[in-house]
Scaffold this motif. Structure first.
Motif, PDB file in Angstrom:
ATOM      1  N   ILE A   1       7.636  69.378  25.481  1.00 35.36           N
ATOM      2  CA  ILE A   1       8.037  67.971  25.536  1.00 35.36           C
ATOM      3  C   ILE A   1       9.482  67.880  26.018  1.00 35.36           C
ATOM      4  CG2 ILE A   1       8.546  65.937  24.117  1.00 35.36           C
ATOM      5  CD1 ILE A   1       5.929  66.553  22.606  1.00 35.36           C
ATOM      6  N   LEU A   2      10.355  68.739  25.512  1.00 35.69           N
ATOM      7  CA  LEU A   2      11.740  68.770  25.976  1.00 35.69           C
ATOM      8  C   LEU A   2      11.788  69.110  27.467  1.00 35.69           C
ATOM      9  CD1 LEU A   2      14.786  68.675  25.495  1.00 35.69           C
ATOM     10  CD2 LEU A   2      14.656  71.090  24.890  1.00 35.69           C
ATOM     11  N   TYR A   3      10.976  70.050  27.889  1.00 33.92           N
ATOM     12  CA  TYR A   3      10.919  70.423  29.307  1.00 33.92           C
ATOM     13  C   TYR A   3      10.452  69.230  30.139  1.00 33.92           C
ATOM     14  CZ  TYR A   3       9.788  73.250  33.435  1.00 33.92           C
ATOM     15  OH  TYR A   3       9.713  73.773  34.694  1.00 33.92           O
ATOM     16  N   GLY A   4       9.471  68.502  29.645  1.00 35.68           N
ATOM     17  CA  GLY A   4       9.022  67.294  30.340  1.00 35.68           C
ATOM     18  C   GLY A   4      10.142  66.283  30.477  1.00 35.68           C
ATOM     19  N   ARG A   5      10.962  66.158  29.418  1.00 34.20           N
ATOM     20  CA  ARG A   5      12.116  65.258  29.488  1.00 34.20           C
ATOM     21  C   ARG A   5      13.091  65.734  30.555  1.00 34.20           C
ATOM     22  NH1 ARG A   5      12.537  61.194  25.678  1.00 34.20           N
ATOM     23  NH2 ARG A   5      13.996  60.597  27.282  1.00 34.20           N
ATOM     24  N   ALA A   6      13.293  67.053  30.648  1.00 34.50           N
ATOM     25  CA  ALA A   6      14.190  67.603  31.665  1.00 34.50           C
ATOM     26  C   ALA A   6      13.652  67.364  33.071  1.00 34.50           C
ATOM     27  CB  ALA A   6      14.400  69.099  31.435  1.00 34.50           C
TER      28      ALA A   6
ATOM     29  N   ILE B   1      18.245  75.324  33.040  1.00 33.23           N
ATOM     30  CA  ILE B   1      18.920  75.431  31.738  1.00 33.23           C
ATOM     31  C   ILE B   1      17.928  75.266  30.593  1.00 33.23           C
ATOM     32  CG2 ILE B   1      20.562  74.261  30.205  1.00 33.23           C
ATOM     33  CD1 ILE B   1      22.317  73.822  32.733  1.00 33.23           C
ATOM     34  N   VAL B   2      17.047  74.288  30.681  1.00 39.13           N
ATOM     35  CA  VAL B   2      16.058  74.073  29.614  1.00 39.13           C
ATOM     36  C   VAL B   2      15.125  75.269  29.501  1.00 39.13           C
ATOM     37  CG1 VAL B   2      14.066  72.671  28.926  1.00 39.13           C
ATOM     38  CG2 VAL B   2      16.176  71.559  29.637  1.00 39.13           C
ATOM     39  N   LEU B   3      14.661  75.793  30.631  1.00 42.46           N
ATOM     40  CA  LEU B   3      13.763  76.954  30.589  1.00 42.46           C
ATOM     41  C   LEU B   3      14.466  78.193  30.042  1.00 42.46           C
ATOM     42  CD1 LEU B   3      11.822  76.509  33.940  1.00 42.46           C
ATOM     43  CD2 LEU B   3      10.906  76.313  31.619  1.00 42.46           C
ATOM     44  N   LYS B   4      15.729  78.364  30.355  1.00 50.41           N
ATOM     45  CA  LYS B   4      16.466  79.545  29.894  1.00 50.41           C
ATOM     46  C   LYS B   4      16.830  79.444  28.413  1.00 50.41           C
ATOM     47  CE  LYS B   4      18.822  83.378  30.473  1.00 50.41           C
ATOM     48  NZ  LYS B   4      18.068  84.617  30.392  1.00 50.41           N
ATOM     49  N   ILE B   5      17.387  78.321  27.997  1.00 48.31           N
ATOM     50  CA  ILE B   5      17.890  78.201  26.624  1.00 48.31           C
ATOM     51  C   ILE B   5      16.783  77.880  25.631  1.00 48.31           C
ATOM     52  CG2 ILE B   5      19.420  76.891  25.114  1.00 48.31           C
ATOM     53  CD1 ILE B   5      21.350  76.674  27.513  1.00 48.31           C
ATOM     54  N   TRP B   6      16.002  76.847  25.858  1.00 47.14           N
ATOM     55  CA  TRP B   6      15.010  76.418  24.870  1.00 47.14           C
ATOM     56  C   TRP B   6      13.707  77.198  24.954  1.00 47.14           C
ATOM     57  CZ3 TRP B   6      18.519  72.798  26.646  1.00 47.14           C
ATOM     58  CH2 TRP B   6      19.297  72.195  25.664  1.00 47.14           C
ATOM     59  N   HIS B   7      13.324  77.599  26.161  1.00 45.60           N
ATOM     60  CA  HIS B   7      12.080  78.365  26.307  1.00 45.60           C
ATOM     61  C   HIS B   7      12.336  79.868  26.274  1.00 45.60           C
ATOM     62  CE1 HIS B   7       9.137  75.151  27.363  1.00 45.60           C
ATOM     63  NE2 HIS B   7      10.272  74.492  27.498  1.00 45.60           N
ATOM     64  N   GLU B   8      13.603  80.267  26.367  1.00 52.95           N
ATOM     65  CA  GLU B   8      14.014  81.664  26.321  1.00 52.95           C
ATOM     66  C   GLU B   8      13.342  82.529  27.391  1.00 52.95           C
ATOM     67  OE1 GLU B   8      13.291  82.775  22.242  1.00 52.95           O
ATOM     68  OE2 GLU B   8      15.112  81.756  21.566  1.00 52.95           O
ATOM     69  N   HIS B   9      13.181  81.950  28.598  1.00 57.97           N
ATOM     70  CA  HIS B   9      12.614  82.700  29.714  1.00 57.97           C
ATOM     71  C   HIS B   9      13.711  83.505  30.399  1.00 57.97           C
ATOM     72  CE1 HIS B   9       8.581  81.134  29.638  1.00 57.97           C
ATOM     73  NE2 HIS B   9       9.002  79.889  29.701  1.00 57.97           N
ATOM     74  N   THR B  10      13.315  84.611  31.011  1.00 55.92           N
ATOM     75  CA  THR B  10      14.238  85.383  31.841  1.00 55.92           C
ATOM     76  C   THR B  10      14.349  84.688  33.195  1.00 55.92           C
ATOM     77  OG1 THR B  10      12.496  86.757  32.811  1.00 55.92           O
ATOM     78  CG2 THR B  10      13.500  87.541  30.731  1.00 55.92           C
ATOM     79  N   PHE B  11      15.349  85.081  33.970  1.00 52.31           N
ATOM     80  CA  PHE B  11      15.492  84.481  35.297  1.00 52.31           C
ATOM     81  C   PHE B  11      14.294  84.849  36.181  1.00 52.31           C
ATOM     82  CE2 PHE B  11      20.099  84.563  34.102  1.00 52.31           C
ATOM     83  CZ  PHE B  11      20.191  83.195  33.932  1.00 52.31           C
TER      84      PHE B  11
END
Length: 191
Positions: free
Chosen positions: A30-35, A125-135
């Motif tokens: 949901i946060l990613y959707g907001r982003a 930023i959302v994918l890296k920080i909140w989803h904790e994905h690697t680059f």
């Protein structure tokens, strides 16, 4: 108890992975959707569509979390393309995040700075920080190189830092001390 999906019933055992994935990722998505520019309600709708589609799959994907985020992103981007939804989103854009009464001025400033970023930087930023994905994972999700993903993340963070610091102070990263930039003194009167 099963879930009705069209003309077939998917038994609970085969959707258990989907339930676990939902519990683990729903709020992040949901946060990613907001982003990505969706309202909270739109993000919830896309989340539901994503999980209905996941439950309809005959087999569990090889990497369920990656598949789920990629599926959500594709659905969110398709959702945004609609003219009527775009008009509603523009009216709602002033409330990109829901503000709570207990929100500190620092939190409000950080949200405003994140909102002001270009979509591609905000997304990284959302994918890296909140989803904790690697680059590398972010690159795969977005169809870009890991270096491009890292660059979007880095430039976005630089912009956020600049917004939060303001123009008067900057940090010297080599020695870790704050440096003040002082304007020239005004001329003395009568001198």
């Amino acid at each position: 108890m099963g879930v009705y999906l069209g003309d077939r019933v998917n038994v609970t055992e085969s959707t258990g992975w989907c339930e676990d994935l939902y519990r683990a990722k729903a709020s992040e998505l949901i946060l990613y959707g907001r982003a990505l520019g969706l309202s909270h309600a739109e993000a919830e709708d896309v989340l539901q569509e994503t999980f209905v589609a996941l439950m309809a799959r005959a087999e569990v994907p090889d990497t369920p979390e990656h598949y789920c985020v990629r599926s959500f992103r594709n659905r969110a981007l398709n959702y945004r393309r609609s003219l009527w939804r775009r008009l509603a989103r523009e009216l709602e854009s002033k409330r990109w995040f829901e503000h709570s009464s207990g929100e500190s001025p620092a939190e409000h400033a950080a949200m405003r700075a994140l909102k002001g970023l270009p979509r591609d930087q905000r997304e990284a930023i959302v994918l890296k920080i909140w989803h904790e994905h690697t680059f590398e994972e972010i690159g795969e999700l977005l169809g870009i190189s890991p270096n491009t993903a890292a660059g979007r993340y880095r430039y976005g963070l630089q912009k956020i830092r600049a917004c939060l610091r303001g123009p008067a102070y900057e940090r010297d990263e080599r020695i870790g001390e704050a440096i003040a930039f002082v304007d020239a003194a005004p001329p003395l009167e009568g001198a």
